[in-house]
Design a protein around this motif. Sequence first.
Motif, short mmCIF file in Angstrom:
data_model
loop_
_atom_site.label_atom_id
_atom_site.label_comp_id
_atom_site.label_asym_id
_atom_site.label_seq_id
_atom_site.Cartn_x
_atom_site.Cartn_y
_atom_site.Cartn_z
N VAL A 68 -5.26 1.92 -4.34
CA VAL A 68 -5.34 3.38 -4.28
C VAL A 68 -6.48 3.85 -5.17
O VAL A 68 -6.52 3.54 -6.35
CB VAL A 68 -4.01 4.02 -4.73
CG1 VAL A 68 -4.11 5.53 -4.73
CG2 VAL A 68 -2.87 3.57 -3.84
N ASP A 96 2.69 1.58 -3.42
CA ASP A 96 1.74 1.87 -4.49
C ASP A 96 1.18 3.28 -4.37
O ASP A 96 0.92 3.95 -5.37
CB ASP A 96 0.61 0.85 -4.52
CG ASP A 96 1.06 -0.49 -5.06
OD1 ASP A 96 2.19 -0.58 -5.61
OD2 ASP A 96 0.29 -1.46 -4.95
N ARG A 97 1.00 3.75 -3.14
CA ARG A 97 0.53 5.13 -2.93
C ARG A 97 1.55 6.11 -3.50
O ARG A 97 1.20 7.09 -4.14
CB ARG A 97 0.32 5.38 -1.44
CG ARG A 97 0.04 6.82 -1.05
CD ARG A 97 -1.43 7.15 -1.22
NE ARG A 97 -1.79 8.39 -0.58
CZ ARG A 97 -1.61 9.60 -1.11
NH1 ARG A 97 -1.01 9.73 -2.26
NH2 ARG A 97 -2.00 10.68 -0.48
N ALA A 143 -4.65 6.19 -0.08
CA ALA A 143 -4.21 4.85 0.25
C ALA A 143 -5.33 4.13 1.01
O ALA A 143 -6.25 4.76 1.53
CB ALA A 143 -2.94 4.90 1.08
N GLU A 144 -5.23 2.83 1.08
CA GLU A 144 -6.28 2.00 1.64
C GLU A 144 -6.72 2.42 3.05
O GLU A 144 -7.91 2.58 3.31
CB GLU A 144 -5.79 0.55 1.65
CG GLU A 144 -6.86 -0.46 1.89
CD GLU A 144 -6.35 -1.87 1.64
OE1 GLU A 144 -6.76 -2.76 2.39
OE2 GLU A 144 -5.54 -2.08 0.71
N ASP A 180 0.81 -1.21 0.00
CA ASP A 180 0.00 0.00 0.00
C ASP A 180 0.85 1.27 0.00
O ASP A 180 0.59 2.20 -0.76
CB ASP A 180 -0.95 -0.01 1.20
CG ASP A 180 -2.05 1.02 1.08
OD1 ASP A 180 -2.65 1.12 -0.02
OD2 ASP A 180 -2.32 1.71 2.07
N ARG A 181 1.86 1.30 0.83
CA ARG A 181 2.70 2.50 0.93
C ARG A 181 3.45 2.76 -0.38
O ARG A 181 3.47 3.87 -0.90
CB ARG A 181 3.67 2.38 2.10
CG ARG A 181 4.52 3.63 2.28
CD ARG A 181 5.28 3.60 3.57
NE ARG A 181 4.36 3.97 4.64
CZ ARG A 181 4.40 3.46 5.86
NH1 ARG A 181 5.30 2.58 6.18
NH2 ARG A 181 3.54 3.85 6.76
#
Length: 114
Positions: free
Chosen positions: A85, A53-54, A90-91, A50-51
């Motif tokens: 995203v 991809d953000r 972010a999620e 997540d981090r």
Amino acid sequence: MSEELFDQVAAELDVFEPVPDEELADAVRRSGSCGWLNTSGDMPEWTGDDRADRELAAPICAACPVRRECLEWEFRTHGYAQAGVWGALAEDDRRAVFLRWLDRRDGTANGGRP
């Protein structure tokens, strides 16, 4: 993202409440920066983290003219459960905004509570 910003983003989505789902979907498909990248072949290699991809999505979403429409559409269609995203969030941030968005809609939106 702070609690105050979560509330602010949820409030910004109120303007889209009367907009039909198909209109939102069309706007995102037609004008979304990520859609243009997808058709041009310049889509980044998503990592699933997540981090990371953000960070990859941030410059794509930053200039997107339909960030809020994207977020509204995602909330209506997938609600709390969607990963990745969307709407430049972010999620974890998106889920916090979703709960506030749902409260603003009296808990009656399509996505439902987790």
